[in-house]
Design an enzyme around this catalytic site. Structure first.
Site, short mmCIF file in Angstrom:
data_model
loop_
_atom_site.label_atom_id
_atom_site.label_comp_id
_atom_site.label_asym_id
_atom_site.label_seq_id
_atom_site.Cartn_x
_atom_site.Cartn_y
_atom_site.Cartn_z
CE LYS A 184 -6.03 -1.91 -3.08
NZ LYS A 184 -6.08 -0.54 -2.55
CE1 TYR A 195 10.71 -11.51 -31.08
CE2 TYR A 195 10.09 -11.67 -28.76
CZ TYR A 195 9.84 -11.95 -30.09
OH TYR A 195 8.72 -12.67 -30.43
NE ARG A 253 -6.95 7.17 -3.45
CZ ARG A 253 -6.46 5.98 -3.15
NH1 ARG A 253 -5.65 5.35 -3.99
NH2 ARG A 253 -6.73 5.41 -1.99
CG MET A 300 3.17 -11.91 -24.98
SD MET A 300 2.35 -11.18 -26.41
CE MET A 300 0.70 -11.08 -25.73
C1 LIG Z 1 -5.44 -0.57 -1.31
C2 LIG Z 1 -5.94 0.07 -0.08
C3 LIG Z 1 -5.57 -0.41 1.18
C4 LIG Z 1 -4.54 -1.49 1.38
O1 LIG Z 1 -3.26 -0.95 1.15
P1 LIG Z 1 -1.92 -1.72 1.53
O2 LIG Z 1 -0.88 -0.68 1.55
O3 LIG Z 1 -1.70 -2.74 0.48
O4 LIG Z 1 -2.16 -2.33 2.86
C5 LIG Z 1 -6.16 0.16 2.30
N1 LIG Z 1 -7.05 1.18 2.16
C6 LIG Z 1 -7.41 1.68 0.97
C7 LIG Z 1 -8.38 2.80 0.91
C8 LIG Z 1 -6.87 1.16 -0.19
O5 LIG Z 1 -7.21 1.66 -1.37
#
Ligand SMILES: *Cc1c(COP(=O)(O)O)cnc(C)c1O
Length: 373
Positions: free
Chosen positions: A38, A267, A134, A316
């Site tokens: 992700k 800056y 969550r 930036m």
């Molecule tokens: C992001 C995520 C992971 C991976 O997490 P890490 O700590 O980076 O290994 C695993 N399971 C879920 C549900 C996540 O959202």
């Protein structure tokens, strides 16, 4: 135009493979790795990383959103892709069309989908809440979970939960995690007692893997350790594996300037030269993901094998470094995130009071990912 890179991310694919092999060493032989790619593979480039992972035998991927999943499919990633997060109901036909797997994120979501009328079944994994609060269906809601398994709309391929405190070493954290693990295991047993084929089970992210490697599920879901990073600088996990960092953030020097004693740099005039100095301008800035909040925090970069101090406020598109005692010329390469102690992602994340995932995942769109082996 001749190819010139002002700033880029070098991705070391051999190190990625090393990390897969290191993770395999500590998980049960029948447990598979579901690679969490992700957020553009935590800034490493989702397509480049997933292609490499597929070429070394990884068949399962996890992303946060439908858009991330589509990006991988369009890049010809053939493996199973689990969307860990929420997909709007009206987009579920896309999920079916691309053959993704959707997380059934909570009670309301499940109830809506159960009542719909899909032509083809939606592939899903059921998310179970065991204490993170969550997403997830309450682990005691056996009735609904059973209904989902039996729904004509959903082909349930798995069930999973997420550990919320698998990182901390305190005994209360360990107790809490054990309880999450037990609640999940108990639910699975109850479902099996009802003759339900639960499908694939999974509960561990990176810290769950490193601290509870003995759990025996279908999958583990490593994210940050795939990329060779620990969540934080001061971490003491049960398993120590030989991770190798995958991401190297690099840029170039584009200008060099003598700075007279008493003059200011950048800056807000936050830096004043207390003696005559020589500075260089590095062609990368906070728009590229080198955080502005690293300004005035003793951050260092590596140039020609020497450390140089970051000077003043990070702009930036540029920032300045002190090269008074280093031999440097325009065009020289500067490493901002890499292997050496002071430029490790863990070190920079610690200066920023955050986790390594945030630091690497914010690396910007403007940066080209250059894959090396
Ligand atoms: C992001 C995520 C992971 C991976 O997490 P890490 O700590 O980076 O290994 C695993 N399971 C879920 C549900 C996540 O959202």
């Amino acid at each position: 135009m001749k190819k010139y890179r002002r700033a880029w991310i070098e991705i070391n694919l051999s190190n990625l493979e090393n990390n897969i092999n290191e993770i395999k060493k500590i998980i049960p032989t029948n447990t598979k790795i579901m690679a969490v790619v992700k957020a553009n593979a935590y800034g490493h480039g989702a397509v480049g990383v997933s292609r490499e992972l597929e070429s070394i035998g990884i068949t399962d991927f996890a992303v946060a959103t439908l858009e991330e999943a589509i990006e991988l499919r369009r890049a010809k990633i053939k493996g199973n892709i689990l969307i860990l997060g929420y997909t709007p109901i009206e987009c579920l036909k896309e999920v079916i069309k691309y053959d993704f797997i959707q997380t059934i994120i909570d009670e309301d979501y499940a109830n809506i989908i159960i009542k719909m009328n899909f032509k083809e079944k939606l592939k899903g994994h059921i998310k179970i809440n065991t204490g993170m609060n969550r997403m997830g269906i309450d682990n005691k809601n056996l009735n609904l979970i059973e209904q989902i398994y039996k729904s004509n709309n959903i082909e349930v391929l798995g069930i999973f939960s997420h550990l919320s405190d698998s990182y901390n070493e305190s005994s209360s954290s360990k107790e809490f995690t054990k309880k999450q693990i037990d609640l999940f295991d108990n639910l699975i047993s109850s479902l099996k007692n009802k003759n339900i084929n639960v499908g694939n089970t999974h509960i561990q992210g990176s810290n769950g893997i490193l601290n509870y490697p003995e759990l025996n599920h279908s999958f583990v879901r490593p994210g940050i350790i795939l990329y060779g990073l620990y969540t934080e600088k001061y971490i003491n996990t049960k398993c120590k594996i030989n991770l190798k960092r995958v991401l190297f953030l690099k840029s170039r020097i584009i200008s060099i300037k003598d700075i007279k004693k008493g003059s200011f740099v950048g800056y807000g005039r936050k830096y004043e030269a207390l003696e005559d100095k020589k500075n260089a301008v590095v062609s990368i800035g906070h728009a590229d993901g080198y955080p502005r909040s690293l300004s005035l925090k003793n951050a260092k970069v590596l140039v020609n094998n020497s450390y140089a101090d970051v000077v003043g406020i990070i702009c930036m598109d540029y920032f300045m470094i002190d090269i008074t005692n280093i031999s440097v010329k325009v065009g020289d390469i500067v490493t901002l995130i890499g292997e050496d102690e002071n430029i490790k992602a863990e070190e920079l994340a610690s200066k920023l009071d955050t986790v390594t995932s945030e630091l690497v995942a914010r690396s910007g769109k403007r940066l080209e990912r250059v894959y090396i082996k």
